[in-house]
Scaffold this motif. Sequence first.
Motif, mmCIF file in Angstrom:
data_model
loop_
_atom_site.group_PDB
_atom_site.id
_atom_site.type_symbol
_atom_site.label_atom_id
_atom_site.label_comp_id
_atom_site.label_asym_id
_atom_site.label_seq_id
_atom_site.Cartn_x
_atom_site.Cartn_y
_atom_site.Cartn_z
ATOM 1 N N ILE A 73 0.840 -1.204 0.000
ATOM 2 C CA ILE A 73 0.000 0.000 0.000
ATOM 3 C C ILE A 73 0.874 1.252 0.000
ATOM 4 N N GLY A 74 1.953 1.230 0.787
ATOM 5 C CA GLY A 74 2.863 2.368 0.805
ATOM 6 C C GLY A 74 3.524 2.601 -0.549
ATOM 7 N N ARG A 114 3.926 5.708 -5.612
ATOM 8 C CA ARG A 114 4.099 5.705 -7.072
ATOM 9 C C ARG A 114 3.055 6.556 -7.779
ATOM 10 N N HIS A 115 1.967 6.904 -7.098
ATOM 11 C CA HIS A 115 0.905 7.720 -7.708
ATOM 12 C C HIS A 115 0.542 8.873 -6.760
ATOM 13 N N GLY A 159 -4.728 4.926 -0.343
ATOM 14 C CA GLY A 159 -3.681 4.503 0.581
ATOM 15 C C GLY A 159 -3.655 5.347 1.839
ATOM 16 N N GLN A 160 -3.789 6.659 1.683
ATOM 17 C CA GLN A 160 -3.779 7.531 2.850
ATOM 18 C C GLN A 160 -5.036 7.349 3.699
ATOM 19 N N ALA A 161 -6.145 7.010 3.055
ATOM 20 C CA ALA A 161 -7.360 6.717 3.820
ATOM 21 C C ALA A 161 -7.162 5.476 4.673
ATOM 22 N N PHE A 162 -6.525 4.451 4.097
ATOM 23 C CA PHE A 162 -6.221 3.242 4.872
ATOM 24 C C PHE A 162 -5.313 3.578 6.057
ATOM 25 N N TYR A 181 3.414 0.971 8.748
ATOM 26 C CA TYR A 181 4.391 0.596 7.722
ATOM 27 C C TYR A 181 4.033 1.198 6.366
ATOM 28 N N ALA A 182 2.746 1.326 6.078
ATOM 29 C CA ALA A 182 2.340 1.970 4.831
ATOM 30 C C ALA A 182 2.764 3.442 4.828
ATOM 31 N N ARG A 183 2.560 4.123 5.943
ATOM 32 C CA ARG A 183 2.951 5.535 6.015
ATOM 33 C C ARG A 183 4.463 5.690 5.930
ATOM 34 N N LEU A 184 5.198 4.818 6.630
ATOM 35 C CA LEU A 184 6.653 4.886 6.604
ATOM 36 C C LEU A 184 7.194 4.577 5.206
ATOM 37 N N THR A 185 6.635 3.554 4.552
ATOM 38 C CA THR A 185 7.080 3.198 3.204
ATOM 39 C C THR A 185 6.779 4.319 2.220
ATOM 40 N N ARG A 186 5.589 4.887 2.324
ATOM 41 C CA ARG A 186 5.218 5.980 1.419
ATOM 42 C C ARG A 186 6.166 7.166 1.565
#
Length: 317
Positions: free
Chosen positions: A116-117, A122-123, A132-135, A201-206
């Motif tokens: 997700i991140g 990428r977009h 993704g940010q909503a998640f 982890y999604a926020r950190l990866t993003r």
Amino acid sequence: MIRFLLGRIGFAALILFALSTFVFFLFFVAPGDPARMVAGDKATEAQLVQIRTNLGLDRPIHEQYLSFLGRAAVGDLGFSYRNQQPVTTLIANRLPATISLVIGGVIVWLAVGIPIGIMSARHPGGLRDRLGQAFILVGLSFPTFVLGMVSLYVFYFLPRQAGFTLFPAGGFKPFLPNPALWAWHLALPWATLALTTAAVYARLTRGQMLEVMNEDYIRTARAKGLSEGRVVFKHGMRATLTPLVTQLGADIALLLGGAIVIEQVYGLQGVGALAVQAVNNQDRPIIIGVVLLGGFFIVISNIVVDITYALLDPRVR
């Protein structure tokens, strides 16, 4: 590399020594009767005398300290007089539930959070990024115990009201002889643990991917004609892994020391539930054992993280 590793192990041993010293002085030197704290208020005087002898409380403080360190070094974490069992045995009986919860949770939150991140990075600004940010926002906003109670209501209580069982209410089943039953009982705890942590982890990866994908070497890789997937996963992700490894090491260590909320909500009799019971019952030997175990896991995880750093980044070596 060997020198690097030996230095980290030596520092880890120093940290464990400092933690053991702190725990000893907190429980055995602080004001109060250590024997009474260990045995409880209902212990008779004869029992207190026996406990003082067993713990060596009638010896000089430096001998008590050396004895405590010696026992801890060989894995002897004391004896729970309330449970009439060694603390090491009690913890060993609870570790399979905690380890099962952590392993499954780690796999799920990495499998969900990192993709997700990456998708969001990428977009940037697009629909996928917004999703993704909503998640991330939902995952970070829900307290773990609320998510656990909601999942039990939706996936256990409502199906039971309808006359069938979708997931069990909780409890832990050993991996053998029935791995399917083991996974079925842990499915909801894994999902609850993974959703909130996957958001982190999604926020950190993003954030890391957005920063890395603007670097010069990424533009160079694209100019050479490499495919976008190769640029992202071979070049971009390698630089992103360092903060992810740091976060993962800390999360695993803390959870192995006891995932208290998840274990309480789902009735998993793991180390976290044991710690809660020990605090409620004022069972000091178990509290000491869990604290030392948590410190041990944190130190070991830091060593593993440092070794992983050296493997990922030659500059560390």
